[in-house]
Design a protein around this motif. Structure first.
Motif, PDB file in Angstrom:
ATOM      1  N   PHE A  81      -6.544  11.235   3.278  1.00 21.41           N
ATOM      2  CA  PHE A  81      -7.554  10.395   4.017  1.00 21.41           C
ATOM      3  C   PHE A  81      -8.408   9.682   3.401  1.00 21.41           C
ATOM      4  O   PHE A  81      -8.497   8.533   3.932  1.00 21.41           O
ATOM      5  N   ALA A  82      -9.111  10.130   2.335  1.00 19.60           N
ATOM      6  CA  ALA A  82      -9.854   9.271   1.625  1.00 19.60           C
ATOM      7  C   ALA A  82      -9.187   7.875   1.190  1.00 19.60           C
ATOM      8  O   ALA A  82      -9.685   6.881   0.956  1.00 19.60           O
ATOM      9  N   GLN A  83      -7.828   8.138   0.422  1.00 19.21           N
ATOM     10  CA  GLN A  83      -7.174   7.229  -0.206  1.00 19.21           C
ATOM     11  C   GLN A  83      -6.917   6.060   1.238  1.00 19.21           C
ATOM     12  O   GLN A  83      -6.767   4.832   1.030  1.00 19.21           O
ATOM     13  N   ALA A  84      -6.361   6.676   2.289  1.00 22.20           N
ATOM     14  CA  ALA A  84      -6.327   6.090   3.597  1.00 22.20           C
ATOM     15  C   ALA A  84      -7.442   5.011   3.847  1.00 22.20           C
ATOM     16  O   ALA A  84      -7.166   3.750   4.156  1.00 22.20           O
ATOM     17  N   GLU A  85      -8.475   5.873   3.823  1.00 21.90           N
ATOM     18  CA  GLU A  85      -9.985   4.853   4.092  1.00 21.90           C
ATOM     19  C   GLU A  85     -10.050   3.666   3.247  1.00 21.90           C
ATOM     20  O   GLU A  85     -10.312   2.709   3.485  1.00 21.90           O
ATOM     21  N   GLN A  86      -9.694   3.887   1.935  1.00 20.40           N
ATOM     22  CA  GLN A  86      -9.802   3.024   0.793  1.00 20.40           C
ATOM     23  C   GLN A  86      -9.060   1.728   1.093  1.00 20.40           C
ATOM     24  O   GLN A  86      -9.258   0.635   1.119  1.00 20.40           O
ATOM     25  N   ILE A  87      -7.711   2.113   1.297  1.00 16.99           N
ATOM     26  CA  ILE A  87      -6.831   1.146   1.571  1.00 16.99           C
ATOM     27  C   ILE A  87      -7.238   0.311   2.944  1.00 16.99           C
ATOM     28  O   ILE A  87      -7.106  -0.901   2.830  1.00 16.99           O
ATOM     29  N   TYR A  88      -7.531   0.943   3.884  1.00 13.88           N
ATOM     30  CA  TYR A  88      -8.065   0.260   5.282  1.00 13.88           C
ATOM     31  C   TYR A  88      -9.011  -0.761   4.995  1.00 13.88           C
ATOM     32  O   TYR A  88      -9.202  -1.789   5.346  1.00 13.88           O
ATOM     33  N   GLU A  89     -10.036  -0.161   4.235  1.00 12.65           N
ATOM     34  CA  GLU A  89     -11.414  -0.827   3.835  1.00 12.65           C
ATOM     35  C   GLU A  89     -10.625  -2.125   2.876  1.00 12.65           C
ATOM     36  O   GLU A  89     -11.316  -3.258   3.185  1.00 12.65           O
ATOM     37  N   ASP A  90     -10.157  -2.121   2.038  1.00 12.03           N
ATOM     38  CA  ASP A  90      -9.361  -3.138   1.265  1.00 12.03           C
ATOM     39  C   ASP A  90      -8.876  -4.207   1.890  1.00 12.03           C
ATOM     40  O   ASP A  90      -8.832  -5.356   1.845  1.00 12.03           O
ATOM     41  N   LEU A  91      -8.014  -3.662   2.871  1.00 17.27           N
ATOM     42  CA  LEU A  91      -7.115  -4.608   3.690  1.00 17.27           C
ATOM     43  C   LEU A  91      -8.077  -5.328   4.873  1.00 17.27           C
ATOM     44  O   LEU A  91      -7.908  -6.366   5.096  1.00 17.27           O
ATOM     45  N   TYR A  92      -8.916  -4.533   5.335  1.00 16.61           N
ATOM     46  CA  TYR A  92      -9.947  -5.202   6.225  1.00 16.61           C
ATOM     47  C   TYR A  92     -10.697  -6.426   5.545  1.00 16.61           C
ATOM     48  O   TYR A  92     -10.926  -7.337   6.557  1.00 16.61           O
ATOM     49  N   THR A  93     -11.057  -6.634   4.456  1.00 21.16           N
ATOM     50  CA  THR A  93     -11.520  -7.585   3.755  1.00 21.16           C
ATOM     51  C   THR A  93     -10.729  -8.603   3.169  1.00 21.16           C
ATOM     52  O   THR A  93     -11.291  -9.586   2.948  1.00 21.16           O
ATOM     53  N   LYS A  94      -9.282  -8.362   3.190  1.00 21.67           N
ATOM     54  CA  LYS A  94      -8.388  -9.105   2.471  1.00 21.67           C
ATOM     55  C   LYS A  94      -7.891 -10.347   3.566  1.00 21.67           C
ATOM     56  O   LYS A  94      -7.820 -10.179   4.484  1.00 21.67           O
ATOM     57  N   SER A  95      -8.014 -11.308   2.870  1.00 20.35           N
ATOM     58  CA  SER A  95      -7.562 -12.592   3.837  1.00 20.35           C
ATOM     59  C   SER A  95      -6.270 -12.505   4.282  1.00 20.35           C
ATOM     60  O   SER A  95      -5.175 -12.566   3.271  1.00 20.35           O
ATOM     61  N   VAL A  96      -5.823 -12.794   5.461  1.00 25.16           N
ATOM     62  CA  VAL A  96      -4.311 -12.835   5.920  1.00 25.16           C
ATOM     63  C   VAL A  96      -3.733 -14.147   5.306  1.00 25.16           C
ATOM     64  O   VAL A  96      -2.431 -14.023   5.295  1.00 25.16           O
ATOM     65  N   THR A  97      -4.408 -15.003   4.685  1.00 23.96           N
ATOM     66  CA  THR A  97      -3.473 -16.001   4.069  1.00 23.96           C
ATOM     67  C   THR A  97      -2.952 -15.623   2.925  1.00 23.96           C
ATOM     68  O   THR A  97      -1.784 -16.346   2.133  1.00 23.96           O
ATOM     69  N   ASN A  98      -3.042 -14.465   2.492  1.00 23.46           N
ATOM     70  CA  ASN A  98      -2.365 -13.880   1.402  1.00 23.46           C
ATOM     71  C   ASN A  98      -1.077 -13.181   1.917  1.00 23.46           C
ATOM     72  O   ASN A  98      -0.388 -12.875   1.073  1.00 23.46           O
ATOM     73  N   GLU A  99      -0.695 -13.161   2.864  1.00 22.68           N
ATOM     74  CA  GLU A  99       0.512 -12.637   3.614  1.00 22.68           C
ATOM     75  C   GLU A  99       1.528 -13.763   4.132  1.00 22.68           C
ATOM     76  O   GLU A  99       1.864 -13.487   5.168  1.00 22.68           O
ATOM     77  N   ALA A 100       1.598 -14.940   3.552  1.00 25.13           N
ATOM     78  CA  ALA A 100       2.255 -15.876   4.026  1.00 25.13           C
ATOM     79  C   ALA A 100       3.723 -15.757   4.261  1.00 25.13           C
ATOM     80  O   ALA A 100       4.669 -16.332   4.994  1.00 25.13           O
ATOM     81  N   ALA A 101       4.332 -14.725   3.473  1.00 26.27           N
ATOM     82  CA  ALA A 101       5.596 -14.356   3.680  1.00 26.27           C
ATOM     83  C   ALA A 101       6.075 -13.933   4.960  1.00 26.27           C
ATOM     84  O   ALA A 101       7.334 -14.092   5.499  1.00 26.27           O
ATOM     85  N   ALA A 102       5.037 -13.534   5.714  1.00 28.93           N
ATOM     86  CA  ALA A 102       5.511 -12.884   6.994  1.00 28.93           C
ATOM     87  C   ALA A 102       5.632 -14.336   8.059  1.00 28.93           C
ATOM     88  O   ALA A 102       6.608 -14.048   9.115  1.00 28.93           O
ATOM     89  N   ILE A 103       5.311 -15.342   7.704  1.00 34.76           N
ATOM     90  CA  ILE A 103       5.580 -16.615   8.227  1.00 34.76           C
ATOM     91  C   ILE A 103       7.123 -16.938   8.377  1.00 34.76           C
ATOM     92  O   ILE A 103       7.663 -17.309   9.352  1.00 34.76           O
ATOM     93  N   VAL A 104       7.881 -16.582   7.079  1.00 36.22           N
ATOM     94  CA  VAL A 104       9.184 -16.773   7.210  1.00 36.22           C
ATOM     95  C   VAL A 104      10.090 -15.726   7.437  1.00 36.22           C
ATOM     96  O   VAL A 104      11.587 -15.686   7.522  1.00 36.22           O
TER      97      VAL A 104
END
Length: 465
Positions: A81-104
């Motif tokens: 759960f500690a690792q899940a928390e860290q992943i969640y926190e990292d993704l929470y602050t990550k810009s969704v513009t870095n996920e452009a692959a989802a557009i196509v």
């Protein structure tokens, strides 16, 4: 030229047909039924990359944390759960513009960010893990982390509310255990508001403890500010404070829903209202709803028929619906429902599906326009070859669109809780799992539970079926 086109189409089809979400459930559900929690953990470890992969790292640790929690291996659960928390926190602050692959491609390409109720559940389990190993300070740290997450997630817009009465109530219990009565009273008050706003009716026992705490702390005005009518007496909560000891039973009943695909179709004209039709998975009826057709560059005034899939709640058969607690052979108590994950998921999907539909429609139209241009640009004049090639491109681009069916696989359907005031000493506890008709389907004989003076002893019973 022909070979290149065929290779491209083949690659398109191959990358689109795998759906780890369904593979994960179909692989692990039989293992859970036959081999239990530890057998499922072993299976996940053997096939971790195939079942989860990098994009679902949060879910890997979330699922493992739950399974270890149910198995009573709290230290291992804490780590996951500690690792899940860290992943969640990292993704929470990550810009969704870095996920452009989802557009196509589709939403499965994006890292899984967790649904709001999954985030709050993660903190509930982590708090209970620390209490199970006797680390009250660790539990308090998680309570405060949970408060920060709750405030960040909280939103109230008509029926859209992200809060959790059980998490707030559990936080109040932890503050009580630490002797922090002011913080406990605040947490009890927030629990009351969360239950009033949420999808679970205020449990009678919970309301009694809330009344007792706020009255004792001279916060009667806060009680009056709530929608639920204040109590004139709180015998159970008063007895718990007078005796100083409690046995608190937390029962996980049934298996939460998973997600299937709901196929929708409609006619798209850029910048207009778009009517979508779909088949209801429960009733089989054809329903429809209207969404805004977002403007898409290059679409012009052209009309496109679009088809795509959205997540759809898929309920699972439930054996366990509730619990009955037998204390010392003389007292029988029925834990009350404090959380309903089925309802949480349903509300979450109502909150998100309109936004997901708009995002998906945009993606489908963009791909459709690109496919049309690609077909025109690669025409060879050979009628049969061009026909086959054009069909393959159409099929390939349509197959790319898959609904994001990712969700935690081992959440309970409901969480049921009761608090029992007891004298210090040994107490014999048996907890029965009951079906929806109140019939016993299994007994958890916990034997003698030692409760020290002033101690709140928490007992967890997982009946995830």
């Amino acid at each position: 030229m022909k070979r290149l086109l065929l290779l491209a189409v083949s690659a398109l089809l191959l990358c689109s047909c795998a759906n780890k979400s369904m593979t994960r459930y179909e692989t692990l559900a039989p293992v859970l039924k036959k081999e239990g929690f530890e057998g499922t953990i072993e299976k996940i470890e053997k096939k971790k990359d195939d079942l989860y992969g990098e994009k679902s790292a949060f879910l890997y640790h979330f699922d493992e944390g739950m399974l270890y929690h149910y198995a009573g291996k709290n230290q291992e659960s804490i780590k996951h759960f500690a690792q899940a928390e860290q992943i969640y926190e990292d993704l929470y602050t990550k810009s969704v513009t870095n996920e452009a692959a989802a557009i196509v491609t589709n939403d499965n390409i994006r890292p899984y960010r967790a649904r709001p109720f999954e985030v709050l559940m993660m903190y509930q389990y982590q708090i209970l893990n620390y209490l199970a190993i006797g680390d009250l300070d660790g539990a308090l740290v998680e309570v405060r982390r949970a408060q920060i997450a709750s405030e960040a997630l909280y939103q109230k817009d008509k029926e859209k509310v992200n809060d959790n009465g059980w998490l707030r109530y559990l936080s109040a219990i932890v503050y009580d255990m630490a002797g922090e009565e002011d913080d406990a009273a605040i947490a009890y008050l927030k629990a009351a508001k969360a239950f009033e706003e949420g999808n679970v009716k205020m449990p009678k026992e919970v309301w009694e403890y809330i009344n007792e705490s706020l009255t004792k702390m001279d916060r009667a005005d806060d009680l009056k500010s709530l929608k639920t009518e204040a109590l004139t007496s709180t015998p159970k909560a008063t007895a718990a404070r007078t005796k100083g000891q409690e046995i608190i039973v937390v029962g996980y009943a049934g298996h939460s829903p998973i997600l299937g695909e709901m196929y929708l179709s409609g006619t798209y004209v850029s910048g207009t209202a778009m009517n979508l039709t779909y088949k209801d998975g429960k009733t089989g009826k054809i329903n429809s709803f209207t969404v805004f057709a977002p403007p898409v560059a290059g679409a012009g005034s052209n009309t496109f028929h679009v088809g795509f899939a959205l997540p759809e709640k898929k309920e699972l058969p439930q054996r366990t619906s509730m619990f009955s607690v037998n204390l010392d052979g003389t007292m029988r108590v029925t834990p009350e429902k404090v959380a309903n994950i089925d309802s949480e998921l349903e509300q979450n999907m109502k909150d998100e599906n309109a936004t997901t539909a708009v995002r998906t429609i945009t993606r489908v139209v963009l791909r459709t326009i690109a496919a049309q241009k690609a077909k025109s640009a690669t025409n060879t004049g050979n009628g049969i070859f061009d026909l086959v090639k054009n069909i393959a491109v159409d099929v390939g681009q349509s197959q790319l669109e898959q609904a994001d069916l990712r969700i935690g696989l081992f959440m309970p359907n409901t969480i049921n809780v009761t608090r029992i005031p007891v004298d210090a000493g040994d107490h014999d506890v048996t907890i029965s799992a009951l079906d929806s008709q109140g019939r016993v389907i299994g007994d958890y004989k916990l034997g003698k539970i030692k409760v020290g003076k002033g101690q709140k002893k928490i007992v967890v019973v997982p009946s995830i079926d």
